[in-house]
Write an enzyme that holds these catalytic residues in place. Structure first.
Site, PDB file in Angstrom:
ATOM      1  N   ARG A 111      10.095  16.916 -14.621  1.00 13.81           N
ATOM      2  CA  ARG A 111       9.340  15.747 -15.095  1.00 13.81           C
ATOM      3  C   ARG A 111       9.994  15.058 -16.300  1.00 13.81           C
ATOM      4  O   ARG A 111       9.552  14.005 -16.746  1.00 13.81           O
ATOM      5  CB  ARG A 111       7.886  16.132 -15.409  1.00 13.81           C
ATOM      6  CG  ARG A 111       7.002  14.916 -15.691  1.00 13.81           C
ATOM      7  CD  ARG A 111       5.537  15.274 -15.864  1.00 13.81           C
ATOM      8  NE  ARG A 111       5.327  16.465 -16.637  1.00 13.81           N
ATOM      9  CZ  ARG A 111       5.418  16.543 -17.957  1.00 13.81           C
ATOM     10  NH1 ARG A 111       5.719  15.487 -18.673  1.00 13.81           N
ATOM     11  NH2 ARG A 111       5.195  17.694 -18.575  1.00 13.81           N
ATOM     12  N   TYR A 118       5.943  -8.292  -2.857  1.00 13.19           N
ATOM     13  CA  TYR A 118       5.460  -7.168  -2.048  1.00 13.19           C
ATOM     14  C   TYR A 118       3.968  -6.930  -2.384  1.00 13.19           C
ATOM     15  O   TYR A 118       3.588  -6.914  -3.567  1.00 13.19           O
ATOM     16  CB  TYR A 118       6.304  -5.928  -2.359  1.00 13.19           C
ATOM     17  CG  TYR A 118       5.693  -4.647  -1.875  1.00 13.19           C
ATOM     18  CD1 TYR A 118       5.426  -4.451  -0.521  1.00 13.19           C
ATOM     19  CD2 TYR A 118       5.373  -3.625  -2.754  1.00 13.19           C
ATOM     20  CE1 TYR A 118       4.855  -3.275  -0.066  1.00 13.19           C
ATOM     21  CE2 TYR A 118       4.813  -2.439  -2.313  1.00 13.19           C
ATOM     22  CZ  TYR A 118       4.549  -2.272  -0.966  1.00 13.19           C
ATOM     23  OH  TYR A 118       3.979  -1.117  -0.517  1.00 13.19           O
ATOM     24  N   ASP A 124      12.885  -6.887  -8.251  1.00 12.39           N
ATOM     25  CA  ASP A 124      12.809  -5.912  -7.176  1.00 12.39           C
ATOM     26  C   ASP A 124      13.871  -6.353  -6.161  1.00 12.39           C
ATOM     27  O   ASP A 124      13.701  -7.352  -5.467  1.00 12.39           O
ATOM     28  CB  ASP A 124      11.405  -5.920  -6.560  1.00 12.39           C
ATOM     29  CG  ASP A 124      11.259  -4.898  -5.443  1.00 12.39           C
ATOM     30  OD1 ASP A 124      12.283  -4.511  -4.858  1.00 12.39           O
ATOM     31  OD2 ASP A 124      10.113  -4.527  -5.139  1.00 12.39           O
ATOM     32  N   LYS A 173      13.591   2.646   1.189  1.00  8.76           N
ATOM     33  CA  LYS A 173      14.111   1.710   2.196  1.00  8.76           C
ATOM     34  C   LYS A 173      15.617   1.930   2.393  1.00  8.76           C
ATOM     35  O   LYS A 173      16.011   2.956   2.900  1.00  8.76           O
ATOM     36  CB  LYS A 173      13.798   0.274   1.779  1.00  8.76           C
ATOM     37  CG  LYS A 173      12.400   0.078   1.184  1.00  8.76           C
ATOM     38  CD  LYS A 173      11.294   0.414   2.138  1.00  8.76           C
ATOM     39  CE  LYS A 173       9.948   0.142   1.464  1.00  8.76           C
ATOM     40  NZ  LYS A 173       8.845   0.880   2.021  1.00  8.76           N
TER      41      LYS A 173
HETATM   42  C1  LIG Z   1      10.046  -4.878  -1.688  1.00  6.90           C
HETATM   43  C2  LIG Z   1       9.311  -3.600  -1.921  1.00  6.90           C
HETATM   44  N1  LIG Z   1       9.201  -3.152  -3.177  1.00  6.90           N
HETATM   45  C3  LIG Z   1       8.547  -1.997  -3.447  1.00  6.90           C
HETATM   46  C4  LIG Z   1       7.948  -1.266  -2.455  1.00  6.90           C
HETATM   47  C5  LIG Z   1       7.215  -0.014  -2.797  1.00  6.90           C
HETATM   48  O1  LIG Z   1       8.014   1.088  -2.519  1.00  6.90           O
HETATM   49  P1  LIG Z   1       7.443   2.565  -2.197  1.00  6.90           P
HETATM   50  O2  LIG Z   1       6.680   2.482  -0.939  1.00  6.90           O
HETATM   51  O3  LIG Z   1       8.670   3.397  -2.152  1.00  6.90           O
HETATM   52  O4  LIG Z   1       6.557   2.931  -3.343  1.00  6.90           O
HETATM   53  C6  LIG Z   1       8.043  -1.691  -1.135  1.00  6.90           C
HETATM   54  C7  LIG Z   1       7.413  -0.933  -0.062  1.00  6.90           C
HETATM   55  O5  LIG Z   1       7.312  -1.372   1.061  1.00  6.90           O
HETATM   56  C8  LIG Z   1       8.746  -2.897  -0.868  1.00  6.90           C
HETATM   57  O6  LIG Z   1       8.861  -3.387   0.382  1.00  6.90           O
END
Ligand SMILES: Cc1ncc(COP(=O)(O)O)c(C=O)c1O
Length: 386
Positions: free
Chosen positions: A53, A107, A179, A204
């Site tokens: 952690r 997202y 992001d 992803k």
């Molecule tokens: C563009 C984007 N950012 C963040 C996330 C969140 O990621 P996680 O599901 O690994 O928490 C996602 C999930 O689909 C996403 O598509």
């Protein structure tokens, strides 16, 4: 271990993916990092405590080193999910009374986090009307501390001008965070264009095999130091085994994503000509409204395509008729997957809210895998015929 940079000079992304961060294995002296899982580790003769952690397990640091070098950043960290990386990063940079500007097209999970948590924390926020630098500029207030956006965005694949947003933020002494999940570090490096903090859902493309959740942040050292402090408190750490899996996946990041991008470019062009498809959004198509910006700031256009079916076609039936491409949540895996954002990532929003974001019920988000492009094309054609 760990740094792969020689005299401050980095290698090419393909080489970084394979080698950066590898932990020397004292038992085998082999080419792969050993997995360290011990939560109880000695402290008496050491000046720092190693503990999962605390984000300092060798396998966590190996991934952090890879992502740091890939993004060309000063520091990086790995988390237990993309949302752990995003929430911890934002909470670490913001305090009560601060104001944040968020891009409108985000997202759904990130938007939901803002709407669920920020009022209680006394953090003010605004969502832009569009994606242009001007849309961000008009929302700047005296207390604006951070600008947050996605590029390409989920699910509409809209781009933001990274260099332009960085310049705007610097003029107003704000931090910028992106992001960058949809591009992966292979197709863009926002830090090199002046963005302070770069986030990825490593679930992803970085993970790439649809079999675990993880997240990363890379950026300026002083900002990541703050993230690390909060991360220890919030506890969203990734275990040694999964960190190792992520390190292993990242070794093939470049060939995987390049093949996905090649397939996506081919299929996007074909989709544009098909009967039953109303519109196709792909940053590598000349018809994409920000094609010029994509060419300027991206090194490739990625493996995501968004398209809209004509209203006379039922999107659920279309997905059920596909034989290779699976209707699944998540994205970025070697397998081609497809989903309706209104039933998945944006299900928490009302139809009106989704309409405001440009997300109709006929919109489909297609994550192109590494299968044969001809097979994928035939699969779409037969599903449309049915
Ligand atoms: C563009 C984007 N950012 C963040 C996330 C969140 O990621 P996680 O599901 O690994 O928490 C996602 C999930 O689909 C996403 O598509």
């Amino acid at each position: 271990m760990l740094s792969f940079m020689k005299n401050g000079k980095s290698h090419s992304p393909e080489t970084i993916c394979v080698h950066a961060g590898t932990v020397l294995d004292p038992v085998s002296s082999g080419v792969v990092s050993p997995i360290v899982t011990a939560t109880a580790q000695p402290y008496l003769e050491k000046n720092s405590i190693v503990y999962p952690r605390y984000f300092n397990l060798p396998n966590q640091l190996a991934v952090a080193e890879k992502i740091k070098e890939l993004e060309g950043a000063e520091d990086a960290m790995v988390f237990a999910s993309g949302m752990a990386a995003i929430s911890t990063t934002l909470l670490s940079q913001l305090k009560m009374g601060d104001h944040v500007i968020f891009q409108n097209s985000l997202y759904g999970g990130t938007r939901n986090m803002v709407l669920t948590m920020f009022d209680n924390l006394g953090i003010q926020y605004s969502f832009t009307k569009g994606n242009e630098v001007q849309d961000f500029a008009e929302l700047i207030q005296n207390n604006t501390r951070l600008i947050y956006f996605e590029s390409p965005s989920n699910p509409l694949l809209l781009l933001c001008d990274m260099a332009g947003i960085s310049e705007l933020a610097k003029t107003h002494q704000c931090i910028t965070a992106i992001d960058s999940t949809f591009a992966s570090p292979v197709f863009q490096n926002p830090y090199k264009l002046g963005i302070d903090l770069v986030l990825h859902s490593a679930t992803k493309y970085l993970g790439g095999h649809s079999d675990f959740c993880a997240g990363v942040v890379a950026g300026k050292k002083n900002l990541i130091d703050k993230v690390r402090k909060y991360a220890k408190c919030l506890g969203g750490s990734l275990d040694g085994h999964t960190s190792y899996l992520l390190e292993r996946s990242m070794k093939t990041l470049s060939p995987r994503t390049n093949l996905q991008a090649q397939n996506a470019k081919f299929l996007a062009a074909k989709l544009e000509e098909m009967k039953g498809i109303q519109r196709v959004l792909y940053p590598g198509l000349p018809s994409h409204p920000q094609y010029e910006l994509a060419k300027k700031q991206m090194k490739g256009f990625g493996g995501m395509i968004t398209f809209e079916l004509e209203p006379w076609l039922d999107p659920v039936n279309f997905q059920k008729n596909l034989q290779i491409i699976s209707p699944m949540v998540s994205l970025g895996g070697v397998e081609s997957t497809i989903c309706s954002p209104h039933l998945t990532s944006h299900v928490l929003f009302s139809k009106e809210e989704r309409a405001g974001m440009g997300i109709s019920d006929g919109l489909l988000r297609f994550s192109v895998g590494i299968e044969s492009q001809e097979d994928l094309l035939k699969d779409i054609e037969q599903a449309l015929r049915k």
